[in-house]
Scaffold this motif. Structure first.
Motif, PDB file in Angstrom:
ATOM      1  N   ASP A   1       0.806  -1.203   0.000  1.00 56.94           N
ATOM      2  CA  ASP A   1       0.000   0.000   0.000  1.00 56.94           C
ATOM      3  C   ASP A   1       0.850   1.269   0.000  1.00 56.94           C
ATOM      4  N   LEU A   2       1.943   1.257   0.736  1.00 51.06           N
ATOM      5  CA  LEU A   2       2.784   2.442   0.831  1.00 51.06           C
ATOM      6  C   LEU A   2       3.335   2.856  -0.521  1.00 51.06           C
ATOM      7  N   VAL A   3       3.744   1.895  -1.319  1.00 46.06           N
ATOM      8  CA  VAL A   3       4.324   2.212  -2.628  1.00 46.06           C
ATOM      9  C   VAL A   3       3.286   2.832  -3.563  1.00 46.06           C
ATOM     10  N   GLN A   4       2.027   2.652  -3.295  1.00 50.45           N
ATOM     11  CA  GLN A   4       0.969   3.266  -4.085  1.00 50.45           C
ATOM     12  C   GLN A   4       0.797   4.753  -3.735  1.00 50.45           C
ATOM     13  N   ARG A   5       1.231   5.143  -2.525  1.00 50.16           N
ATOM     14  CA  ARG A   5       1.031   6.523  -2.059  1.00 50.16           C
ATOM     15  C   ARG A   5       2.282   7.383  -2.123  1.00 50.16           C
ATOM     16  N   VAL A   6       3.465   6.757  -2.135  1.00 52.93           N
ATOM     17  CA  VAL A   6       4.735   7.480  -2.079  1.00 52.93           C
ATOM     18  C   VAL A   6       5.595   7.033  -3.250  1.00 52.93           C
ATOM     19  N   ARG A   7       6.309   7.950  -3.850  1.00 53.62           N
ATOM     20  CA  ARG A   7       7.219   7.625  -4.955  1.00 53.62           C
ATOM     21  C   ARG A   7       8.596   7.311  -4.384  1.00 53.62           C
ATOM     22  N   PHE A   8       9.177   6.178  -4.783  1.00 52.58           N
ATOM     23  CA  PHE A   8      10.494   5.764  -4.308  1.00 52.58           C
ATOM     24  C   PHE A   8      11.494   5.816  -5.451  1.00 52.58           C
ATOM     25  N   ASP A   9      12.728   6.208  -5.151  1.00 54.44           N
ATOM     26  CA  ASP A   9      13.791   6.188  -6.149  1.00 54.44           C
ATOM     27  C   ASP A   9      14.201   4.759  -6.458  1.00 54.44           C
ATOM     28  N   VAL A  10      14.441   3.969  -5.414  1.00 50.65           N
ATOM     29  CA  VAL A  10      14.876   2.582  -5.572  1.00 50.65           C
ATOM     30  C   VAL A  10      14.206   1.732  -4.501  1.00 50.65           C
ATOM     31  N   VAL A  11      13.717   0.577  -4.903  1.00 51.10           N
ATOM     32  CA  VAL A  11      13.185  -0.411  -3.966  1.00 51.10           C
ATOM     33  C   VAL A  11      14.039  -1.658  -4.107  1.00 51.10           C
ATOM     34  N   VAL A  12      14.530  -2.170  -2.975  1.00 48.32           N
ATOM     35  CA  VAL A  12      15.319  -3.398  -2.961  1.00 48.32           C
ATOM     36  C   VAL A  12      14.557  -4.416  -2.125  1.00 48.32           C
ATOM     37  N   CYS A  13      14.290  -5.579  -2.717  1.00 46.96           N
ATOM     38  CA  CYS A  13      13.531  -6.625  -2.034  1.00 46.96           C
ATOM     39  C   CYS A  13      14.285  -7.949  -2.093  1.00 46.96           C
ATOM     40  N   SER A  14      14.151  -8.737  -1.041  1.00 39.54           N
ATOM     41  CA  SER A  14      14.777 -10.048  -1.079  1.00 39.54           C
ATOM     42  C   SER A  14      13.974 -11.128  -0.386  1.00 39.54           C
ATOM     43  N   SER A  15      13.038 -10.775   0.452  1.00 44.88           N
ATOM     44  CA  SER A  15      12.282 -11.801   1.169  1.00 44.88           C
ATOM     45  C   SER A  15      11.149 -12.341   0.307  1.00 44.88           C
ATOM     46  N   ARG A  16      10.643 -13.463   0.697  1.00 42.63           N
ATOM     47  CA  ARG A  16       9.535 -14.078  -0.038  1.00 42.63           C
ATOM     48  C   ARG A  16       8.229 -13.354   0.295  1.00 42.63           C
ATOM     49  N   LEU A  17       7.358 -13.267  -0.688  1.00 39.81           N
ATOM     50  CA  LEU A  17       6.054 -12.652  -0.489  1.00 39.81           C
ATOM     51  C   LEU A  17       5.023 -13.747  -0.267  1.00 39.81           C
ATOM     52  N   GLN A  18       4.295 -13.629   0.805  1.00 37.58           N
ATOM     53  CA  GLN A  18       3.278 -14.618   1.088  1.00 37.58           C
ATOM     54  C   GLN A  18       2.044 -14.342   0.221  1.00 37.58           C
ATOM     55  N   GLY A  19       1.665 -15.318  -0.595  1.00 38.26           N
ATOM     56  CA  GLY A  19       0.473 -15.197  -1.423  1.00 38.26           C
ATOM     57  C   GLY A  19       0.645 -14.367  -2.682  1.00 38.26           C
ATOM     58  N   LEU A  20       1.865 -13.969  -3.015  1.00 32.02           N
ATOM     59  CA  LEU A  20       2.104 -13.127  -4.184  1.00 32.02           C
ATOM     60  C   LEU A  20       3.473 -13.477  -4.743  1.00 32.02           C
ATOM     61  N   ASN A  21       3.569 -13.574  -6.063  1.00 33.45           N
ATOM     62  CA  ASN A  21       4.895 -13.832  -6.631  1.00 33.45           C
ATOM     63  C   ASN A  21       5.542 -12.507  -7.032  1.00 33.45           C
ATOM     64  N   TRP A  22       6.848 -12.555  -7.271  1.00 32.56           N
ATOM     65  CA  TRP A  22       7.603 -11.333  -7.536  1.00 32.56           C
ATOM     66  C   TRP A  22       7.173 -10.649  -8.824  1.00 32.56           C
ATOM     67  N   ILE A  23       6.811 -11.420  -9.828  1.00 28.14           N
ATOM     68  CA  ILE A  23       6.405 -10.801 -11.097  1.00 28.14           C
ATOM     69  C   ILE A  23       5.125  -9.998 -10.902  1.00 28.14           C
ATOM     70  N   THR A  24       4.164 -10.563 -10.212  1.00 27.94           N
ATOM     71  CA  THR A  24       2.912  -9.858  -9.936  1.00 27.94           C
ATOM     72  C   THR A  24       3.171  -8.611  -9.100  1.00 27.94           C
ATOM     73  N   PHE A  25       3.988  -8.741  -8.059  1.00 27.39           N
ATOM     74  CA  PHE A  25       4.327  -7.592  -7.219  1.00 27.39           C
ATOM     75  C   PHE A  25       5.006  -6.502  -8.038  1.00 27.39           C
ATOM     76  N   TYR A  26       5.976  -6.884  -8.849  1.00 20.50           N
ATOM     77  CA  TYR A  26       6.686  -5.922  -9.693  1.00 20.50           C
ATOM     78  C   TYR A  26       5.722  -5.202 -10.637  1.00 20.50           C
ATOM     79  N   GLN A  27       4.812  -5.942 -11.239  1.00 19.95           N
ATOM     80  CA  GLN A  27       3.849  -5.334 -12.159  1.00 19.95           C
ATOM     81  C   GLN A  27       2.961  -4.325 -11.432  1.00 19.95           C
ATOM     82  N   GLN A  28       2.682  -4.568 -10.161  1.00 19.12           N
ATOM     83  CA  GLN A  28       1.849  -3.653  -9.387  1.00 19.12           C
ATOM     84  C   GLN A  28       2.585  -2.384  -8.971  1.00 19.12           C
ATOM     85  N   VAL A  29       3.902  -2.469  -8.767  1.00 21.73           N
ATOM     86  CA  VAL A  29       4.623  -1.317  -8.219  1.00 21.73           C
ATOM     87  C   VAL A  29       5.545  -0.610  -9.200  1.00 21.73           C
TER      88      VAL A  29
END
Length: 86
Positions: free
Chosen positions: A1-29
C-alpha cells in the motif's frame, strides 16, 4: 500500500512474499518506483523477461560487488537521462 502513495527512487527486495509472486508484485509497483532491485537465490528466466522494461533488476545471492555496482550505475544513468529529458 505504501508504494501506491509514495514515490520511491529505488526499492530493494529479497524476502519471499506470502500469497504473491515477484512478477505480480513488480507489475503492481513498477510505475511507482524509479528502480526495482530483486535479490534472488538463482537466475530465473521469467523474472528476466518481466524485468526487461528497463527499471527492474535482479541480482543473485551472494551479491558480487561488481554486479551491484553495474546495477547502481545503470540506475544512476537512467535517472540522469530522465532528468535531462524533462
Amino acid at each position: 500500500d505504501l508504494v501506491q502513495r509514495v514515490r520511491f527512487d529505488v526499492v530493494v527486495c529479497s524476502s519471499r512474499l506470502q500469497g504473491l509472486n515477484w512478477i505480480t508484485f513488480y507489475q503492481q509497483v513498477h510505475n511507482h518506483v524509479d528502480a526495482f532491485i530483486l535479490l534472488t537465490e538463482a537466475f530465473d528466466a521469467s523474472l528476466a523477461q518481466a524485468f526487461s522494461n528497463g527499471n527492474g533488476y535482479f541480482l543473485t545471492k551472494p551479491l558480487q560487488d561488481e554486479d551491484l555496482d553495474r546495477v547502481l550505475e545503470s540506475i544512476a544513468t537512467h535517472a540522469a537521462d530522465s532528468a535531462v529529458a524533462r
